[in-house]
Design an enzyme around this catalytic site. Structure first.
Site, PDB file in Angstrom:
ATOM      1  N   ALA A 112       0.769  -1.242   0.000  1.00 19.82           N
ATOM      2  CA  ALA A 112       0.000   0.000   0.000  1.00 19.82           C
ATOM      3  C   ALA A 112       0.803   1.298   0.000  1.00 19.82           C
ATOM      4  O   ALA A 112       0.276   2.336  -0.398  1.00 19.82           O
ATOM      5  CB  ALA A 112      -0.942   0.006   1.206  1.00 19.82           C
ATOM      6  N   PRO A 114       3.007   4.481  -0.915  1.00 24.47           N
ATOM      7  CA  PRO A 114       2.825   5.479   0.149  1.00 24.47           C
ATOM      8  C   PRO A 114       1.382   5.820   0.469  1.00 24.47           C
ATOM      9  O   PRO A 114       1.122   6.663   1.327  1.00 24.47           O
ATOM     10  CB  PRO A 114       3.546   6.706  -0.417  1.00 24.47           C
ATOM     11  CG  PRO A 114       3.330   6.592  -1.898  1.00 24.47           C
ATOM     12  CD  PRO A 114       3.396   5.112  -2.199  1.00 24.47           C
ATOM     13  N   GLY A 115       0.410   5.223  -0.234  1.00 23.47           N
ATOM     14  CA  GLY A 115      -0.973   5.420   0.159  1.00 23.47           C
ATOM     15  C   GLY A 115      -1.890   5.984  -0.903  1.00 23.47           C
ATOM     16  O   GLY A 115      -3.066   6.244  -0.628  1.00 23.47           O
ATOM     17  N   LYS A 117      -3.346   4.627  -3.464  1.00 25.22           N
ATOM     18  CA  LYS A 117      -4.499   3.753  -3.731  1.00 25.22           C
ATOM     19  C   LYS A 117      -5.284   3.473  -2.459  1.00 25.22           C
ATOM     20  O   LYS A 117      -6.509   3.401  -2.472  1.00 25.22           O
ATOM     21  CB  LYS A 117      -4.010   2.471  -4.394  1.00 25.22           C
ATOM     22  CG  LYS A 117      -3.337   2.740  -5.745  1.00 25.22           C
ATOM     23  CD  LYS A 117      -2.599   1.538  -6.305  1.00 25.22           C
ATOM     24  CE  LYS A 117      -1.968   1.893  -7.654  1.00 25.22           C
ATOM     25  NZ  LYS A 117      -0.883   2.903  -7.538  1.00 25.22           N
ATOM     26  N   CYS A 233       3.283  -0.970 -12.593  1.00 27.52           N
ATOM     27  CA  CYS A 233       3.610   0.220 -13.386  1.00 27.52           C
ATOM     28  C   CYS A 233       4.806  -0.110 -14.291  1.00 27.52           C
ATOM     29  O   CYS A 233       5.792   0.613 -14.345  1.00 27.52           O
ATOM     30  CB  CYS A 233       3.900   1.422 -12.489  1.00 27.52           C
ATOM     31  SG  CYS A 233       5.239   1.190 -11.297  1.00 27.52           S
TER      32      CYS A 233
END
Length: 461
Positions: A112, A114-115, A117, A233
């Site tokens: 998760a 750095p946050g 999503k 990605c």
């Protein structure tokens, strides 16, 4: 832009793309896109557009996403510190937008930090159900926790576990799982040229092995009838179609769903995996087709019907003195304090989610529920996460600043503020400091001064 791309990468991409390769290569000369995503748990898109001082254009495939101009500086604006938006690359917004999370569900973001999503998934839950946000790196998980706090998420468990250990604790537990897997990062070369320096021809194979292991653990944590979104990605087939092929071959209970299309989305390529025609259901995002960086998505559904899960039933016992201090602080507020969900550990006060695991014992975690503050001798001091979780009308004493008020920046730098008689009309004590009606943090009024309680680690420099 002048990016020196690795020759091995270029040779492979030319083989993959054929006639499209010149357009792909030309896309690296275009400037990167800047974008933000509105926190719909705090503000509607319509209201944000009324308040926003930025030059915004809608991201067509993200309902709450907007491009902004390179001349804007949204990271320095008080609205960012109020958690009204998250700065995120447009393509990176896509995975969370494609996982249909509903309030009350149990959701896992397995990788998760750095946050970006996790914050969107948390918004979708609307404070109901449970969000487990995990990252194996403790340092990265701290950044993750800070972003969830800034976002105002109240029902999160932030863990720093291996996927294998999580799968032992949460077998077939989650309704929705997002795996934005660690990868070779080829899709981020234009956004972050430093990624180019770490790329080696062997990295896709290395990450492919890791991704298959993570995906396997994720599937074991998914409820029958649940949905799992796998994303990367990167462009490499080893990390994309090959991993999806592995899942289809080894987990026949997993159905690969078609993702709702956008005109710039490209299909997955069966020939880059095991030849299974279902791989066309995957989505590839190429920078020469869309205004974003490279990404890959695959959405799965597990066959079967969901089963009931044992949930925690908080039954905290609070000392009368602590109860009195808490009730005194929240007196006059619109906060409904459910004492059965309050847990006090070492003087630190937490409000646990309404639904969660029976126990978090044995888990390495940074945060379990909403941190309310600290009980000290004869007083309660509210914490920053509580401020960020409140609405701008929830507390009886509020100092609401306008973005043009120089005191807003001074507050965010940790300075003491001078207050007018009118602003002090509700007397001394704790004040919820807001910007345009949206909380920034706490201050404590004494005389005509507001002592700054904004956390030192959050302050502007």
């Amino acid at each position: 832009m002048n990016i020196q791309l690795p020759q091995a990468f270029l040779s492979r991409m030319e083989k993959m793309l054929g006639d499209e390769f010149p357009d792909f290569l030309e896309s690296y000369q275009a400037p990167r896109q800047f974008a933000l995503r509105v926190n719909t748990a705090k503000i509607s898109v319509e209201k944000f557009l009324e308040l926003s001082p930025f030059h915004l254009a809608p991201i067509p495939w993200i309902k709450n996403g907007f491009f902004y101009s390179s001349q804007d500086r949204p990271s320095r604006h008080p609205y960012y510190q109020a958690g009204l938006y998250y700065l995120q690359e447009p393509s990176a917004m896509t995975p969370a937008s494609c996982l249909p999370v509903q309030p009350g569900e149990r959701v896992l973001d397995l990788c998760a930090a750095p946050g970006g999503k996790a914050t969107e998934l948390g918004s979708r839950l609307k404070g109901k159900g449970l969000l487990v946000a995990n990252d194996i790196s403790a340092s990265r998980a701290k950044a993750l926790m800070r972003n969830l706090e800034l976002w105002g998420i109240t029902n999160a468990l932030v863990t720093t576990e291996t996927p294998r250990h999580l799968s032992e604790v949460f077998p077939e537990y989650f309704d929705k799982i997002l795996i934005d897997a660690p990868c070779s990062g080829e899709g981020m070369f234009r956004k972050d040229p430093d990624v180019v320096k770490t790329w080696e021809e062997s990295r896709p194979d290395y990450f492919s092995t890791l991704q298959k292991e993570i995906a396997s653990q994720g599937i074991s944590m998914l409820q029958p009838g649940g949905m799992l979104l796998y994303s990367t990605c990167t462009f490499s087939p080893q990390e994309n179609e090959e991993v999806v092929s592995y899942i289809l071959e080894n987990f026949p209970q997993m159905e690969l769903l078609r993702i709702t299309g956008y005109e710039g989305f490209s299909k997955g390529r069966p020939q880059w995996g095991n030849g299974d025609s279902r791989l066309e259901n995957c989505v590839r995002i190429f920078p020469h087709h869309m205004a974003g960086e490279g990404h890959f998505l695959a959405l799965f559904k597990k066959e079967g019907t969901s089963h009931s899960i044992a949930l925690s039933s908080p039954s905290s016992k609070i000392e009368k003195s602590s109860k009195k201090l808490l009730e005194g602080f929240f007196m006059g507020s619109s906060v409904s304090l459910d004492l059965s969900r309050i847990e006090i550990r070492g003087g630190h006060v937490y409000c646990l989610p309404e639904a969660g695991p029976e126990s978090v014992k044995g888990l390495k975690f940074l945060r379990w529920g909403l941190y309310l503050g600290e009980l000290k001798k004869n007083r309660f001091e509210p914490g920053q996460p509580l401020a960020m979780a409140l609405s701008g009308t929830a507390y009886p004493r509020i100092l609401d600043l306008a973005p043009s008020d120089q005191r807003a920046e001074r507050y965010l730098k940790g300075e003491t503020l001078l207050l007018s008689e009118e602003e002090l009309s509700k007397g001394p004590g704790w004040y919820l400091v807001c910007i345009s009606g949206y909380p920034l943090g706490w201050g404590k009024a004494t005389g005509n001064l507001l002592k700054n309680k904004y956390p030192s680690g959050w302050r502007l420099t």
